[in-house]
Write a protein that holds these residues in place. Structure first.
Motif, PDB file in Angstrom:
ATOM      1  N   LEU A   1      50.262  58.303 118.773  1.00  0.00           N
ATOM      2  CA  LEU A   1      51.177  59.355 119.191  1.00  0.00           C
ATOM      3  C   LEU A   1      52.230  58.781 120.121  1.00  0.00           C
ATOM      4  O   LEU A   1      51.907  58.043 121.045  1.00  0.00           O
ATOM      5  CB  LEU A   1      50.427  60.476 119.910  1.00  0.00           C
ATOM      6  CG  LEU A   1      49.433  61.263 119.073  1.00  0.00           C
ATOM      7  CD1 LEU A   1      48.759  62.325 119.924  1.00  0.00           C
ATOM      8  CD2 LEU A   1      50.126  61.914 117.884  1.00  0.00           C
ATOM      9  N   ILE A   2      53.469  59.142 119.860  1.00  0.00           N
ATOM     10  CA  ILE A   2      54.593  58.721 120.694  1.00  0.00           C
ATOM     11  C   ILE A   2      55.153  59.966 121.357  1.00  0.00           C
ATOM     12  O   ILE A   2      55.510  60.936 120.682  1.00  0.00           O
ATOM     13  CB  ILE A   2      55.674  58.023 119.862  1.00  0.00           C
ATOM     14  CG1 ILE A   2      55.075  56.789 119.189  1.00  0.00           C
ATOM     15  CG2 ILE A   2      56.876  57.654 120.731  1.00  0.00           C
ATOM     16  CD1 ILE A   2      55.962  56.189 118.120  1.00  0.00           C
ATOM     17  N   VAL A   3      55.202  59.945 122.685  1.00  0.00           N
ATOM     18  CA  VAL A   3      55.707  61.081 123.453  1.00  0.00           C
ATOM     19  C   VAL A   3      56.877  60.585 124.297  1.00  0.00           C
ATOM     20  O   VAL A   3      56.741  59.614 125.037  1.00  0.00           O
ATOM     21  CB  VAL A   3      54.616  61.667 124.372  1.00  0.00           C
ATOM     22  CG1 VAL A   3      55.164  62.811 125.210  1.00  0.00           C
ATOM     23  CG2 VAL A   3      53.408  62.118 123.556  1.00  0.00           C
ATOM     24  N   ILE A   4      58.006  61.246 124.177  1.00  0.00           N
ATOM     25  CA  ILE A   4      59.172  60.959 125.017  1.00  0.00           C
ATOM     26  C   ILE A   4      59.397  62.203 125.860  1.00  0.00           C
ATOM     27  O   ILE A   4      59.588  63.292 125.330  1.00  0.00           O
ATOM     28  CB  ILE A   4      60.410  60.631 124.170  1.00  0.00           C
ATOM     29  CG1 ILE A   4      60.130  59.418 123.283  1.00  0.00           C
ATOM     30  CG2 ILE A   4      61.614  60.365 125.084  1.00  0.00           C
ATOM     31  CD1 ILE A   4      61.216  59.125 122.269  1.00  0.00           C
ATOM     32  N   THR A   5      59.331  62.035 127.190  1.00  0.00           N
ATOM     33  CA  THR A   5      59.341  63.201 128.067  1.00  0.00           C
ATOM     34  C   THR A   5      59.972  62.900 129.415  1.00  0.00           C
ATOM     35  O   THR A   5      60.083  61.743 129.806  1.00  0.00           O
ATOM     36  CB  THR A   5      57.890  63.699 128.292  1.00  0.00           C
ATOM     37  OG1 THR A   5      57.920  64.841 129.164  1.00  0.00           O
ATOM     38  CG2 THR A   5      57.017  62.619 128.900  1.00  0.00           C
ATOM     39  N   ASP A   6      60.335  63.958 130.118  1.00  0.00           N
ATOM     40  CA  ASP A   6      60.739  63.813 131.514  1.00  0.00           C
ATOM     41  C   ASP A   6      59.521  63.984 132.418  1.00  0.00           C
ATOM     42  O   ASP A   6      59.617  63.920 133.632  1.00  0.00           O
ATOM     43  CB  ASP A   6      61.842  64.796 131.890  1.00  0.00           C
ATOM     44  CG  ASP A   6      61.419  66.251 131.788  1.00  0.00           C
ATOM     45  OD1 ASP A   6      60.243  66.531 131.478  1.00  0.00           O
ATOM     46  OD2 ASP A   6      62.276  67.123 132.008  1.00  0.00           O
TER      47      ASP A   6
END
Length: 83
Positions: free
Chosen positions: A34-39
């Protein structure tokens, strides 16, 4: 039509990831990547899932259900969402 501006002002993230994984994938052999891009600012998930610490109950629940997940998380800006 109206143009999307990305101005909701809130994020429902960790609980949504859990729900999506359970709905789309079955636990089994091999890793789920899983790839998560977040602030890092989850403001709308319920209870312990809210905030950057919401990843802990997410991981615990998925492990309990038999998922082997390899996480790739990219945090943009400050984790607390202030910048």
């Amino acid at each position: 039509g109206a143009a999307w501006k990305g101005e909701s002002g809130s994020t429902y993230m960790w609980k949504m990831i859990e729900e999506d994984v359970i709905a789309r994938y079955k636990p089994g052999p091999g890793k789920l990547r899983l790839i998560v891009i977040t602030d890092g600012s989850d403001t709308d998930s319920p209870g312990n899932y809210c905030g950057i610490g919401g990843m802990s109950p997410l991981m615990q629940e998925l492990q309990k259900q038999g998922y082997d997940i390899e996480w790739h998380i990219i945090v943009l800006g400050d984790v607390d969402g202030s910048g």
